[in-house]
Design an enzyme around this catalytic site. Structure first.
Site, mmCIF file in Angstrom:
data_model
loop_
_atom_site.group_PDB
_atom_site.id
_atom_site.type_symbol
_atom_site.label_atom_id
_atom_site.label_comp_id
_atom_site.label_asym_id
_atom_site.label_seq_id
_atom_site.Cartn_x
_atom_site.Cartn_y
_atom_site.Cartn_z
ATOM 1 N N GLY A 192 0.986 -1.179 -0.157
ATOM 2 C CA GLY A 192 -0.027 -0.016 0.060
ATOM 3 C C GLY A 192 0.906 1.181 0.050
ATOM 4 N N THR A 193 1.928 1.104 -0.348
ATOM 5 C CA THR A 193 2.780 2.384 -0.097
ATOM 6 C C THR A 193 2.971 3.195 -1.782
ATOM 7 O OG1 THR A 193 4.984 1.071 -0.785
ATOM 8 C CG2 THR A 193 4.376 1.331 1.358
ATOM 9 N N ARG A 271 8.373 -2.315 -10.748
ATOM 10 C CA ARG A 271 9.843 -2.364 -11.377
ATOM 11 C C ARG A 271 10.660 -1.493 -10.327
ATOM 12 N NH1 ARG A 271 11.263 -4.201 -16.374
ATOM 13 N NH2 ARG A 271 13.463 -3.492 -17.200
ATOM 14 N N THR A 324 -2.191 -4.776 -13.741
ATOM 15 C CA THR A 324 -3.209 -4.905 -14.797
ATOM 16 C C THR A 324 -3.130 -6.044 -15.456
ATOM 17 O OG1 THR A 324 -1.216 -4.005 -16.210
ATOM 18 C CG2 THR A 324 -2.492 -2.322 -15.141
ATOM 19 N N TYR A 532 15.864 12.908 -7.371
ATOM 20 C CA TYR A 532 14.703 13.123 -6.596
ATOM 21 C C TYR A 532 14.222 14.677 -6.329
ATOM 22 C CZ TYR A 532 12.080 9.007 -4.147
ATOM 23 O OH TYR A 532 11.285 8.081 -4.120
#
Length: 619
Positions: A192-193, A271, A324, A532
């Site tokens: 859930g991250t 990934r 998916t 980042y």
């Protein structure tokens, strides 16, 4: 709350028998232990923020910021400089606090859509499930700004109708077969991250939506010490996987920032990349074998070998598929013996440009340590104010000497310097040689050693920094991070141009306080780096802060693409970046993805609509 139904968990006898048989073939089966994260995660984790319930930044009775709990190195510490930094940099006023609700009332939670035939067949399997309101809400979101803000301020239009907890690969096969039979949507849920809106339920979906929670599939099935591989169920959390392997003297070395909460299956499906990829590799380098349960059946290779030439690699269909195509159930990864030597370090550079050039040289000479991260000045200043109050006169004196040496004797401008944090791992002699070479290269670019303490502290702050956003929410701050990968020759321009674009967009939208914009280089490659960005602003006076934030970040993303960057390095696409997918992979690439989806999942059972997969107009 009264809206609850459940069934009894089935036993794992068949799996245990399989494990005993495999253990006779040289594969060691570890004694199972309870997972760190419980089945009903809301008992331990925050329902509307990051991480553990007992760990958070808060303003104490003295008006200073402290970090609660006992789980982290920073826990129990007071940071006397952080409050003033928040006021000066972000315009925070402690007198203006946002209202918050302790829990979403049951009356505000959407009534579940029920496929009674599916539920009746599910009961026959004895697989555990629930339609409890909080079970459903907890699995309705990841951790994007939009999702957490929605949890704090209101409610989602559509959430899962049922949560199911399979215990094994066989359970998942049964669930998917029933979903195909009864035309029920499945959204896999790992840790859930995710930060790409991947777990968000399509608002237009009128079929029953099931959240398939893999948390009870959390076992290491076997460890092969001869071939240096481990096979584990997809729901195992990163910290549990590494802890259990360490007991046998091994590791995978895969440490994403979210490893405390993210799952093995999630790493494969998105990934993922880890902080120590320089030695151990990204998930695509570690993966040996994977099982994917699809509506067509189980996709897997027939052998587990180090390399195979058999046409396009089906593992690459699975990695990055983002739920998916099916559910990842079992994963085999490479492992290594635990490194006998681990050493932290840091380098202070006169400016960010010098640091980037140094990291490029280190990458080119193939001598990068396990982890090397370069913070710009804004991020360095933020890290400095996160330092706990000094309780020792000697410590305070030594810190003063270090600052004097860097700024006075070396002539570094405190408003421009940049800092790289380092982690070396390996044999003692290898670490010593690598450390010597890295510092020699750094000296060519004006870098000077900053000490092991700063390196270790910077590395450990990685696991705490995500908690700071929740404190910002309480004082009208919206903030988020996003990442990209970029060729070396475009890295500096991209960083500068994206920062300037963010400042300009905030000004044009009438944001009254200057935004906080910072970046760091987190991973290096021969041909480029991962960058980042952290971006936040004070939204007092703005009626729709999340929409404004998303509009500005979209502008930043356009700037990234214009400067040669990618839509993502490791977070993935989900729904938040799907508008740029076609531009990234082209018409033929996107058509290939859709053709694969149409063959594997013609009913769109895995209808989370990530990656431009599925067309809701045809449902």
């Amino acid at each position: 709350m009264s809206c609850k139904t459940s069934s009894t968990c089935s036993e794992r006898k068949g799996l245990e028998m399989k494990q005993c048989a495999e253990s006779d073939n040289g594969k060691v089966v570890l004694e199972q232990e309870p997972p760190t994260i419980p089945k009903r995660r809301q008992e331990l984790l925050k329902w509307n923020g990051w991480g553990y319930r007992d760990s958070k930044f808060s303003i104490n009775k003295d008006g200073h910021v402290e970090f609660t709990g006992e789980r982290y190195r920073l826990s129990g510490s007071v940071m006397p400089q952080l409050r003033d930094w928040m006021k000066t940099t972000m315009g925070i006023s402690l007198e203006h606090k946002t209202p918050s609700q302790p829990e979403i009332p049951a009356a505000n939670i959407p009534i579940p859509i029920k496929n009674e035939e599916f539920i009746a067949d599910l009961r026959k399997t004895a697989i555990s499930f629930s339609d409890d309101c909080q079970d459903r809400v907890f699995r309705a979101h990841g951790h994007t700004l939009h999702e957490i803000f929605t949890m704090r301020e209101g409610m989602f239009e559509r959430i899962p109708d049922l949560v199911i907890w399979p215990l094994s690969h066989g359970d998942v096969v049964k669930i998917v077969e029933l979903a195909v039979k009864h035309n029920v949507v499945i959204i896999p849920y790992g840790g859930g991250t995710n930060v790409t809106n991947s777990l968000e339920c399509p608002s237009w979906e009128r079929r029953m939506i099931v959240s398939l929670d893999t948390s009870q599939m959390n076992h290491i099935l076997w460890v092969d010490e001869k071939n240096l591989t481990v096979c584990a169920e997809s729901g195992i959390i990163g910290q549990d996987l590494e802890r259990r392997l360490a007991e046998r003297g091994f590791c995978t070395g895969h440490e994403p920032d979210s490893m405390e909460f993210s799952s093995l299956g999630g790493w494969v499906a998105t990934r993922a990349s880890g902080m120590k990829k320089n030695i151990y590799g990204n998930i695509e380098d570690l993966l040996v074998h994977v099982k994917l349960v699809t509506p067509r059946g189980v996709m897997q290779k027939s052998c587990q070998v180090p390399r195979i030439s058999s046409g396009p690699d089906i593992h690459h269909f699975v990695m990055g598929s983002e739920g998916t195509l099916g559910v990842v159930t079992e994963v085999t990864l490479k492992i290594r013996p635990l490194p006998p030597c681990k050493k932290y370090g840091s380098i202070v550079f006169p400016n960010f440009e010098s640091g980037v050039n140094c990291l490029r040289d280190i990458a080119g000479q193939r001598c990068a340590p396990a982890s090397i991260r370069l913070m710009d000045n804004e991020q360095f200043q933020f890290g400095a104010v996160l330092k706990p109050e000094t309780k020792s006169l000697i410590t305070s004196f030594m810190d003063g000497l270090k600052k004097f040496y860097v700024t006075k004797l070396k002539g570094f401008d405190p408003t421009k310097l940049a800092v790289a944090t380092l982690l070396f791992e390996g044999a003692k002699e290898v670490v010593a040689a690598q450390e010597k070479r890295v510092y020699e290269i750094a000296a060519k670019y004006g870098g000077i050693p900053g000490g092991a303490d700063n390196g270790e502290r910077g590395y450990m702050l990685t696991f705490v920094i995500a908690y700071i956003r929740d404190l910002g929410f309480e004082y009208y701050i919206v903030a988020e991070s996003f990442e990209t990968s970029v060729p070396w020759d475009r890295c500096l321009d991209l960083c500068q141009n994206v920062k300037e674009r963010l400042h300009r967009e905030c000004k044009d939208r009438g944001i009254q306080y200057p935004p906080y914009v910072t970046c760091r280089v987190t991973q290096t490659y021969d041909a480029g780096a991962c960058v980042y960005f952290y971006f936040g602003f004070n939204y007092r006076g703005i009626s729709n802060p999340v929409q404004v934030y998303e509009d500005i970040e979209n502008c930043a993303r356009e700037e990234i693409l214009a400067n040669g960057g990618s839509i993502s390095h490791h977070h993935g696409v989900g729904k938040i970046r799907k508008q740029w997918l076609k531009k990234t992979v082209g018409d033929i690439g996107l058509g290939t993805m859709k053709a694969m989806k149409a063959y594997i999942d013609p009913q769109n059972i895995f209808g989370n609509h990530n990656l431009m997969m599925g067309d809701h107009s045809k449902l």
